[in-house]
Design a protein around this motif. Sequence first.
Motif, PDB file in Angstrom:
ATOM      1  N   ALA A  54       0.829  -1.206   0.000  1.00 34.39           N
ATOM      2  CA  ALA A  54       0.000   0.000   0.000  1.00 34.39           C
ATOM      3  C   ALA A  54       0.867   1.262   0.000  1.00 34.39           C
ATOM      4  N   ALA A  55       1.932   1.255   0.805  1.00 30.33           N
ATOM      5  CA  ALA A  55       2.805   2.425   0.873  1.00 30.33           C
ATOM      6  C   ALA A  55       3.525   2.652  -0.450  1.00 30.33           C
ATOM      7  N   SER A  56       4.004   1.588  -1.080  1.00 26.24           N
ATOM      8  CA  SER A  56       4.719   1.747  -2.351  1.00 26.24           C
ATOM      9  C   SER A  56       3.783   2.229  -3.457  1.00 26.24           C
ATOM     10  N   TRP A  57       2.552   1.714  -3.491  1.00 25.56           N
ATOM     11  CA  TRP A  57       1.608   2.173  -4.505  1.00 25.56           C
ATOM     12  C   TRP A  57       1.180   3.613  -4.245  1.00 25.56           C
ATOM     13  N   TYR A  58       1.076   3.987  -2.974  1.00 21.52           N
ATOM     14  CA  TYR A  58       0.742   5.381  -2.647  1.00 21.52           C
ATOM     15  C   TYR A  58       1.799   6.331  -3.217  1.00 21.52           C
ATOM     16  N   TRP A  59       3.073   6.036  -2.958  1.00 20.79           N
ATOM     17  CA  TRP A  59       4.127   6.919  -3.443  1.00 20.79           C
ATOM     18  C   TRP A  59       4.305   6.806  -4.947  1.00 20.79           C
ATOM     19  N   LEU A 141      21.839  29.812  -5.674  1.00 21.70           N
ATOM     20  CA  LEU A 141      21.272  28.893  -6.670  1.00 21.70           C
ATOM     21  C   LEU A 141      21.624  27.445  -6.343  1.00 21.70           C
ATOM     22  N   ARG A 142      22.823  27.206  -5.878  1.00 22.43           N
ATOM     23  CA  ARG A 142      23.202  25.839  -5.510  1.00 22.43           C
ATOM     24  C   ARG A 142      22.308  25.323  -4.375  1.00 22.43           C
ATOM     25  N   GLN A 143      22.075  26.158  -3.395  1.00 21.05           N
ATOM     26  CA  GLN A 143      21.220  25.759  -2.281  1.00 21.05           C
ATOM     27  C   GLN A 143      19.786  25.516  -2.743  1.00 21.05           C
ATOM     28  N   ALA A 144      19.283  26.350  -3.650  1.00 23.62           N
ATOM     29  CA  ALA A 144      17.920  26.187  -4.152  1.00 23.62           C
ATOM     30  C   ALA A 144      17.783  24.910  -4.961  1.00 23.62           C
ATOM     31  N   VAL A 145      18.755  24.637  -5.823  1.00 22.55           N
ATOM     32  CA  VAL A 145      18.701  23.415  -6.635  1.00 22.55           C
ATOM     33  C   VAL A 145      18.805  22.180  -5.746  1.00 22.55           C
ATOM     34  N   ALA A 146      19.672  22.226  -4.744  1.00 17.16           N
ATOM     35  CA  ALA A 146      19.801  21.098  -3.817  1.00 17.16           C
ATOM     36  C   ALA A 146      18.501  20.863  -3.062  1.00 17.16           C
ATOM     37  N   ARG A 147      17.847  21.947  -2.629  1.00 19.80           N
ATOM     38  CA  ARG A 147      16.575  21.809  -1.901  1.00 19.80           C
ATOM     39  C   ARG A 147      15.493  21.205  -2.785  1.00 19.80           C
ATOM     40  N   GLU A 148      15.328  21.728  -3.993  1.00 18.94           N
ATOM     41  CA  GLU A 148      14.275  21.226  -4.884  1.00 18.94           C
ATOM     42  C   GLU A 148      14.593  19.813  -5.370  1.00 18.94           C
ATOM     43  N   SER A 149      15.864  19.501  -5.554  1.00 22.73           N
ATOM     44  CA  SER A 149      16.240  18.130  -5.937  1.00 22.73           C
ATOM     45  C   SER A 149      15.929  17.164  -4.806  1.00 22.73           C
ATOM     46  N   GLY A 150      16.160  17.603  -3.567  1.00 25.33           N
ATOM     47  CA  GLY A 150      15.826  16.756  -2.424  1.00 25.33           C
ATOM     48  C   GLY A 150      14.338  16.507  -2.320  1.00 25.33           C
ATOM     49  N   ASN A 151      13.523  17.517  -2.673  1.00 24.70           N
ATOM     50  CA  ASN A 151      12.075  17.343  -2.621  1.00 24.70           C
ATOM     51  C   ASN A 151      11.598  16.289  -3.612  1.00 24.70           C
ATOM     52  N   LEU A 152      12.331  16.136  -4.710  1.00 26.31           N
ATOM     53  CA  LEU A 152      11.954  15.123  -5.700  1.00 26.31           C
ATOM     54  C   LEU A 152      12.130  13.701  -5.168  1.00 26.31           C
ATOM     55  N   GLN A 153      12.934  13.544  -4.131  1.00 29.34           N
ATOM     56  CA  GLN A 153      13.237  12.212  -3.625  1.00 29.34           C
ATOM     57  C   GLN A 153      12.187  11.678  -2.661  1.00 29.34           C
ATOM     58  N   SER A 154      11.112  12.431  -2.449  1.00 30.15           N
ATOM     59  CA  SER A 154      10.062  11.974  -1.526  1.00 30.15           C
ATOM     60  C   SER A 154       9.515  10.619  -1.978  1.00 30.15           C
ATOM     61  N   MET A 156      11.111   7.931  -2.565  1.00 30.11           N
ATOM     62  CA  MET A 156      12.055   7.083  -3.295  1.00 30.11           C
ATOM     63  C   MET A 156      12.752   6.090  -2.362  1.00 30.11           C
ATOM     64  N   ILE A 157      13.076   6.548  -1.151  1.00 30.17           N
ATOM     65  CA  ILE A 157      13.720   5.632  -0.197  1.00 30.17           C
ATOM     66  C   ILE A 157      12.769   4.498   0.160  1.00 30.17           C
ATOM     67  N   LEU A 158      11.478   4.833   0.338  1.00 25.53           N
ATOM     68  CA  LEU A 158      10.510   3.790   0.658  1.00 25.53           C
ATOM     69  C   LEU A 158      10.387   2.791  -0.490  1.00 25.53           C
ATOM     70  N   LEU A 159      10.331   3.279  -1.739  1.00 27.28           N
ATOM     71  CA  LEU A 159      10.231   2.375  -2.885  1.00 27.28           C
ATOM     72  C   LEU A 159      11.456   1.456  -2.961  1.00 27.28           C
ATOM     73  N   ALA A 160      12.627   2.035  -2.710  1.00 24.45           N
ATOM     74  CA  ALA A 160      13.840   1.214  -2.731  1.00 24.45           C
ATOM     75  C   ALA A 160      13.828   0.181  -1.616  1.00 24.45           C
ATOM     76  N   THR A 161      13.356   0.596  -0.433  1.00 27.82           N
ATOM     77  CA  THR A 161      13.307  -0.325   0.706  1.00 27.82           C
ATOM     78  C   THR A 161      12.330  -1.463   0.456  1.00 27.82           C
ATOM     79  N   ALA A 217       7.506  -2.146  -7.037  1.00 27.48           N
ATOM     80  CA  ALA A 217       8.290  -1.124  -6.340  1.00 27.48           C
ATOM     81  C   ALA A 217       9.631  -0.892  -7.028  1.00 27.48           C
ATOM     82  N   VAL A 218      10.264  -1.968  -7.489  1.00 25.70           N
ATOM     83  CA  VAL A 218      11.551  -1.834  -8.184  1.00 25.70           C
ATOM     84  C   VAL A 218      11.373  -1.106  -9.508  1.00 25.70           C
TER      85      VAL A 218
END
Length: 253
Positions: A54-59, A141-154, A156-161, A217-218
């Motif tokens: 359920a969690a993987s399909w949600y994400w 700009l580096r800080q902004a790109v790093a922040r927005e790139s990190g937001n994209l990873q929401s 992803m760790i769960l799907l990998a797990t 999930a994979v």
Amino acid sequence: MLQEIFIAAAAGGTNPSAALSQMGFEHLISEMTANPGEFAVSWVVLLTLIFMSAASWYWTVINIFRATRLKSQAARVTSLFWDAPNAQEAIRAMEEQPASEPFSKIALDAAQAAAHYQRAEGVGAGSAESLSRSEFVDRALRQAVARESGNLQSGMILLATVGSTSPFVGLLGTVWGIYGALIKIGASGNAGIEAVAGPVGEALIMTAIGLFVAIPAVFAFNFFSKINSATIAKFDTFAHDLHDFFATGSRVH
């Protein structure tokens, strides 16, 4: 181990078709419901796999909507910025974008950094003396790109797990089912297939469920990793153009 169980079952030679009917998912659930204490581990395994699925399909669904939205917004937002007649209109257009839109946030961070540097330079503050305008904007700009790139990873760790661990969770159910089959054979002295069909069926079903949870999930993780990499590349390209614009006052084509 499974081979030994089936050899023993074949030696018993008792009604294999009736025994095989006990190896389905419906029979597994009925046995687990009728004997919850005996099947406590199986319940834990099954519920864990259901939660992971359920969690993987949600994400997966969340990331599909997010990727679709970003793809449609990227060209529109960047065009709004570059097509504006002046920097003030461009910044105003970025401020009107939704809070979840990343390209406008990167542009606003660059604009704020440039404005802050200009104010500091006007009053002779230390930041203006220690960093050039280009370096100050680049850092923002580096800080902004790093922040927005990190937001994209929401998610992803769960799907990998889920993709990496759910087969092993299912394997726990497999091992427990085989263990239960051996215990029943030893306790009853009956090596017939009807004595082991249920536990072996449970073992195989748990393995299958673990794989059914892991495979989507994979696939989702690999798919979104590729999409996120392309989006981050767009962040970097936009950030480079913003750096040229706010550091020099014009966009370098």
